[in-house]
Scaffold this active site. Structure first.
Site, PDB file in Angstrom:
ATOM      1  CE  LYS A  36      39.359 -19.091  32.765  1.00 25.60           C
ATOM      2  NZ  LYS A  36      38.147 -19.660  33.364  1.00 25.60           N
ATOM      3  N   GLY A  80      25.674 -28.448  31.055  1.00 28.28           N
ATOM      4  CA  GLY A  80      26.623 -27.988  30.038  1.00 28.28           C
ATOM      5  C   GLY A  80      27.728 -27.096  30.605  1.00 28.28           C
TER       6      GLY A  80
END
Ligand SMILES: NC(=O)c1ccc[n+]([C@@H]2O[C@H](COP(=O)([O-])OP(=O)(O)OC[C@H]3O[C@@H](n4cnc5c(N)ncnc54)[C@H](OP(=O)(O)O)[C@@H]3O)[C@@H](O)[C@H]2O)c1
Length: 417
Positions: free
Chosen positions: A197, A179
């Site tokens: 970012k 995941g």
């Protein structure tokens, strides 16, 4: 404080739960209770384990006069930008974890917000308080350099390849199975998420306005077991790095895989963790380490913004009361200097190395170390260079690729010293 949460998925659910679980300590720090009043989701029919009234109509939250703060956790760029503008238009405070939104619209949002606070601690490196560190804690410094491992998925894949000797495809599959990586992982492995970012950090550090298209972005998809072998031989790890570096009146911004010497702290940031080194002219190097993603870690950062806003510690979104260092501009990608790793698959013939060395020397590139791996009829030359200019390396790569004895497109990876 009464909040509406637009997007109650992984992060939004954690925000609601932590606000309820840690109610007393949060109220003590904020000076008032922070109450999650309404949440917005796309599908009301979905099974969820979250204790908040849910709506599918964003306006019902934006137009609720009893709500003074909106937390945007829906993701995406265009729709989230509309939500952010409507929030500020209604004079409500805004908190967001959305780095994609901020990579494109942070300056417009700061302009629209004026005195209305916008919190975005969760947009970079999840639970690590790097936004507040740059904006407040390191406020006295000129920031000389930021180097960050900003994407946990890439770091997980590269760590697995280095320590468990598995190939890129297998490591990516594992990351997807656990995941960490999306079914379509291009945003992560292509370096785009890390670039979003880095652009946010560069605004805080340098006040520089750049968009993703303006900067050098390379992902990790070309890293193979050859590069892992080179790293092991010469004492490096490989990381996807975001680098923001100031030299004189230029700032270079780049995302790419890089070899880092094993002795460096960043090279010890393994698995899904994030790590950021910030060098200030007064403080020297500071290191930040922690969980870069995950519902609870990210919610921790979201709630820190809510606490700060409740305390009314208003400051302009990107930290500068007035523009400063206006002489700073983005360095062109061609003028970046680095050390480089080069890999060429070549015919196993005499004189090949001499041809490669001649091209490198003509492009003003000198070799630092060299490893040759021989196959049946071909060989691989893996080498590192001393400092060279990006434009010279690109010319050399092109010329090497045109040599008849070079069998496939040569590969280049930057080395971080
Ligand atoms: N997950 C992390 O670890 C992490 C870390 C740092 C930053 N972030 C950022 O945090 C934000 C949220 O991420 P997440 O992982 O929580 O995403 P997520 O699990 O996909 O949740 C998104 C939520 O927004 C809702 N939503 C999406 N579009 C909507 C629309 N048009 N109208 C109404 N509701 C809508 C979804 O509704 P449904 O539930 O009905 O689909 C869902 O509840 C993103 O900007 C992400 O980049 C996430």
């Amino acid at each position: 404080m009464r909040i509406g949460i637009v997007g109650v998925g992984v992060v939004g659910s954690s925000v609601v739960r932590i606000l309820q679980q840690n109610k007393e300590v949060i109220a003590a720090r904020a000076g008032e209770e922070i109450i999650p009043v309404k949440g917005v989701v796309r599908s009301l029919g979905k099974q969820r384990n979250v204790d908040i009234s849910l709506y599918s109509d964003i306006e019902s939250v934006l137009n609720d006069d009893s709500i003074d703060t909106i937390v945007e956790l829906m993701g995406g760029v265009d729709e989230a930008f509309i939500v952010a503008k409507k929030t500020l238009g209604a004079k409500k405070r805004l908190v967001t974890a959305n780095k994609a939104l901020l990579a494109y619209h942070r300056y417009e949002l700061q302009e629209i917000a004026g005195e209305i606070p916008i919190g975005f601690e969760a947009s970079v490196a999840g639970g690590i308080p790097i936004i507040k560190a740059l904006r407040d804690g390191l406020g006295a410094n000129h920031i000389l350099e930021i180097s960050g491992i900003l994407n946990g998925t890439c770091n997980y894949i590269l760590t697995k390849m280095l320590y468990e000797n598995i190939d890129y495809a297998t490591a990516l599959q594992e990351a997807q199975h656990l995941g960490y990586a999306e079914a379509d992982p291009v945003f992560d492995v292509g370096g785009i998420d890390a670039a979003h970012k880095l652009l946010i950090l560069a605004s805080l550090a340098y006040g520089i306005d750049a968009k993703p298209d303006d900067i050098l972005i390379e992902g990790i998809t070309k890293i193979s077991n050859d590069e892992i072998a080179f790293a092991r031989e010469f004492g490096y790890s490989i990381k996807l790095l975001g680098i923001a570096k100031r030299q004189n009146n230029q700032v270079e911004l780049r995302i790419h895989p890089a070899f880092i010497k094993n002795a460096e702290m960043l090279s010890r940031v393994d698995g899904v963790m994030n790590g950021i080194s910030v060098v200030g002219d007064c403080v020297g190097e500071t290191m930040f380490y922690g969980a870069g993603a995950g519902g609870d870690a990210t919610a921790s950062a979201v709630i820190s913004d809510l606490i700060e806003i409740a305390r009314s510690k208003g400051a302009p979104m990107l930290g500068f009361k007035k523009p400063f260092e206006s002489g700073l501009y983005l360095r062109s990608q061609e003028e970046i200097q680095s050390r480089y790793y080069l890999k060429a698959e070549v015919a196993d013939k005499t004189g090949v190395l001499a041809q490669i060395a001649k091209i490198l020397s003509e492009e003003d590139i000198s070799i630092n170390s060299l490893l040759q791996q021989n196959g049946m009829n071909d060989a691989k030359i893996l080498l590192s260079t001393h400092y060279a200019l990006e434009k010279n390396i690109k010319c050399a790569l092109k010329r090497l690729g045109e040599l008849p004895v070079v069998l496939s497109e040569p590969l280049m990876i930057r080395i971080k010293d």
